[in-house]
Write a protein that holds these residues in place. Structure first.
Motif, PDB file in Angstrom:
ATOM      1  N   CYS A  15       4.829 -89.000 -21.314  1.00 25.70           N
ATOM      2  CA  CYS A  15       5.249 -89.934 -22.358  1.00 25.70           C
ATOM      3  C   CYS A  15       4.078 -90.821 -22.740  1.00 25.70           C
ATOM      4  O   CYS A  15       3.273 -91.214 -21.909  1.00 25.70           O
ATOM      5  CB  CYS A  15       6.415 -90.789 -21.876  1.00 25.70           C
ATOM      6  N   CYS A  62      12.662 -86.719 -24.279  1.00 25.97           N
ATOM      7  CA  CYS A  62      12.388 -87.245 -22.935  1.00 25.97           C
ATOM      8  C   CYS A  62      13.298 -88.421 -22.600  1.00 25.97           C
ATOM      9  O   CYS A  62      13.248 -88.927 -21.479  1.00 25.97           O
ATOM     10  CB  CYS A  62      10.931 -87.672 -22.841  1.00 25.97           C
ATOM     11  N   CYS A  67       8.665 -94.031 -25.888  1.00 26.64           N
ATOM     12  CA  CYS A  67       7.677 -92.959 -25.959  1.00 26.64           C
ATOM     13  C   CYS A  67       7.306 -92.622 -27.408  1.00 26.64           C
ATOM     14  O   CYS A  67       8.146 -92.517 -28.273  1.00 26.64           O
ATOM     15  CB  CYS A  67       8.240 -91.719 -25.268  1.00 26.64           C
ATOM     16  N   HIS A  72       7.328 -85.003 -27.753  1.00 24.24           N
ATOM     17  CA  HIS A  72       8.607 -85.361 -27.132  1.00 24.24           C
ATOM     18  C   HIS A  72       9.662 -85.726 -28.168  1.00 24.24           C
ATOM     19  O   HIS A  72      10.744 -86.164 -27.837  1.00 24.24           O
ATOM     20  CB  HIS A  72       8.425 -86.546 -26.169  1.00 24.24           C
TER      21      HIS A  72
HETATM   22 ZN   LIG Z   1       8.215 -88.981 -23.854  1.00 21.19          ZN
END
Ligand SMILES: [Zn+2]
Length: 134
Positions: A15, A62, A67, A72
């Protein structure tokens, strides 16, 4: 006064999170662009993929709202996004409640009060868990 430089760090999960600025209480990181506060992960998405289509939202694969790693992120239909977010929340609560029920054997009313659901929902859960045992 000079603006504080943006600094990011990559977590073990990959992340991409901001360490120089605080995230908002809701967990998302926002940044001011010419006086407009924008969610940074959306800015990142647009930078890589272009405009976010109308009615679509960016989802964190995620589950880390802070993040900003574009890998992601995925784009989802807003209505669908809401459904899966609620399902995840429901499932987490459901599993915690089950654990609590196994340890403490509360009534449906108690369960409802503890886990923020109606007592009929609490009783329904208990019936479900009992039937799993048989
Ligand atoms: Zn992430």
């Amino acid at each position: 006064m000079p603006r504080k430089a943006l600094r990011f760090e990559t977590t073990e999960e990959g992340c991409f999170v901001c360490t120089s600025h605080k995230t908002n209480p809701d967990g998302y990181f926002r940044k001011n662009f010419n006086g407009v506060s924008k969610m940074f992960h959306r800015v990142m998405w647009k930078h890589h993929h272009g405009e976010i289509p109308e009615g679509m939202e960016i989802d964190h694969l995620c589950k880390n709202r802070a993040c900003c790693n574009v890998k992601h992120l995925r784009v989802l239909e807003r209505s669908y996004h809401k459904v899966i977010t609620n399902q995840t929340r429901y499932l987490e609560r459901f599993q915690k409640a089950k654990q609590y029920w196994q340890d403490n054997k509360p009534t449906g009313v108690e369960l409802g009060r503890l886990f923020g659901v109606t007592h009929s929902c609490g009783s329904y859960w208990i019936r479900q868990w009992k039937s799993e045992l048989n």
